[in-house]
Structures are given as C-alpha cells and as structure tokens.
Design a protein around this motif. Structure first.
Motif, short mmCIF file in Angstrom:
data_model
loop_
_atom_site.label_atom_id
_atom_site.label_comp_id
_atom_site.label_asym_id
_atom_site.label_seq_id
_atom_site.Cartn_x
_atom_site.Cartn_y
_atom_site.Cartn_z
N TYR A 148 -45.55 11.68 34.69
CA TYR A 148 -46.42 10.74 34.29
C TYR A 148 -46.38 9.62 35.33
N PHE A 149 -45.49 9.41 36.37
CA PHE A 149 -45.78 8.88 37.53
C PHE A 149 -46.78 9.30 38.43
N ALA A 150 -46.72 10.49 38.56
CA ALA A 150 -47.84 11.23 39.35
C ALA A 150 -49.07 11.05 38.86
N LYS A 151 -49.27 11.26 37.43
CA LYS A 151 -50.61 10.86 36.99
C LYS A 151 -51.27 9.64 36.72
N TYR A 152 -50.29 8.68 36.18
CA TYR A 152 -50.85 7.50 35.87
C TYR A 152 -50.39 6.36 36.67
N GLY A 153 -49.30 6.63 37.68
CA GLY A 153 -48.87 5.63 38.64
C GLY A 153 -47.78 4.96 37.59
N ARG A 154 -47.46 3.77 38.07
CA ARG A 154 -46.07 2.79 37.32
C ARG A 154 -46.46 1.74 36.68
#
Length: 219
Positions: A86-92
C-alpha cells in the motif's frame, strides 16, 4: 473490472484485513438500518456503498502490533508486507489512498463526495448542512469501534482516550470538542427523522445485515 463484483471479492482483491472488512460491514449495516427507517427520501445504495468503502486504505495508518489478534491467521509478517504494498502504490496519505481506490472501483462522484464527508474536521460543517446523506456515514462510523457496535458516547470516550496525546501535541482539543458536539447534533438530527431510536442499533440488529452486505455490488 469491478462492475457487478460482490464486496467480499473486492475486499479480497485489495487484501483488506478481516477486522477492517468487519468494521466497514458493520458501519454499512448501521447505515442500512437507519436508511430503511427514515421518513425522508435518501439514496440508500449510495450511503451504504460509501460506508463499505470508507476505510479501504486504513492499513496505511495501522500499528500492526497494536492489536496482535487482528493479524491472525496470516500473521504479522504477511500484513506488514501488504502494508508495504500500500505504501508503494498509494503513499502514506490516507485520504489520497482512499480516493485513488474509489476511482479504481469506478464509484460515482456522489459516493466520493460522501467518503470525503467522513471527516474529523468536517463534522461541524456536516451538522450544519441540510443534506442528511452527509450526516449518516459520519455518524455510523462513529458508532462502531474496533470490536463492534457501541453507543455514541462510548465511542467518543474511546476516541478521546486513544488520541489523547495527539490532541495535546497538535492542539486538537478545541477541534475535538467541536467534533463531538457536531456528532451529537447529527445523532439528534438523524433520529428525529427515524422510526427507530439510537439504542435500536446494536450488535444483534447490525449482525443480521452482515451476510447480505457481503453480496453487495456497485451499481
């Protein structure tokens, strides 16, 4: 891709944690009970759809070791891997991730607007609005804690304790008071238009809708 796909399949596709699936289903069931009991017109499908998708991105903000039981049976390492995806795809940024997922699901602009309406800082504006569609998703989210349906006051107490240090550090005590006042106001506004009372919404009444909602499809 997701047209006419059941919500249970969408949750599986997005690797939504079981406790988070259950939370969204409970919030949506709470909304369905309210919508079915209103004596004023409302688009029930849009409100329910909003609640089913409102926390899709929450793994981004989870401290996965906070509730170890929620990482079972897959285990902590598995869910840390999902969180990193999720971090890689959407950021934080949770808000950005929520909207991106909603767009991927091709939900309507109206549902995206309602997802945006579930907001700590936006609650006072929702309380002032004449649009009951804006009030119900926020209120329903504030009736469900990590373990089930609770009274509004119990939920506000839980949130106050959980975010105590955050409020002091960020100067959010004033906004939290405004939020709590707004949600209490929305409860009154909603149930003056309802055939039921707040206490009629509980784990027993909500659980009766869960299986039905697992088969919900995006219109």
């Amino acid at each position: 891709l997701f047209s006419m796909t059941k919500i249970s399949a969408i949750y599986a596709q997005y690797k939504i944690m079981p406790n988070l699936q259950q939370h969204q289903l409970r919030v949506a069931a709470t909304a369905k009970i309210i919508c079915d009991s209103l004596n004023t017109p409302i688009d029930t499908n849009k409100v329910v759809e909003t609640c089913l998708f409102h926390d899709m991105r929450n793994i981004i903000k989870f401290h996965l070791d906070y509730f170890p039981e929620f990482t079972q049976p897959e285990g902590l390492e598995y869910w840390q891997g999902v969180q990193n995806e999720y971090f890689a795809k959407y950021g934080r940024d949770e808000h950005h991730a929520t909207i991106e997922i909603a767009k991927e699901l091709k939900v309507s602009d109206e549902v995206i607007q309602l997802i945006n309406s579930i907001s700590f800082l936006g609650a006072p504006e929702n309380a002032l609005s004449e649009d009951i569609n804006l009030k119900i998703p926020e209120y329903c989210d504030d009736r469900v804690d990590p373990f089930g349906v609770v009274t509004l006051e119990d939920r506000l107490t839980d949130l106050r304790k959980r975010y105590k240090h955050y409020d002091v550090d960020r100067g959010s005590i004033g906004p939290r008071d405004a939020f709590e006042k707004a949600v209490r106001t929305m409860e009154t506004q909603i149930f003056t238009k309802c055939k039921i009372k707040p206490e009629d919404i509980n784990n027993d009444t909500v659980n009766a809708y869960i299986e039905e909602l697992k088969n919900f499809v995006i219109k």
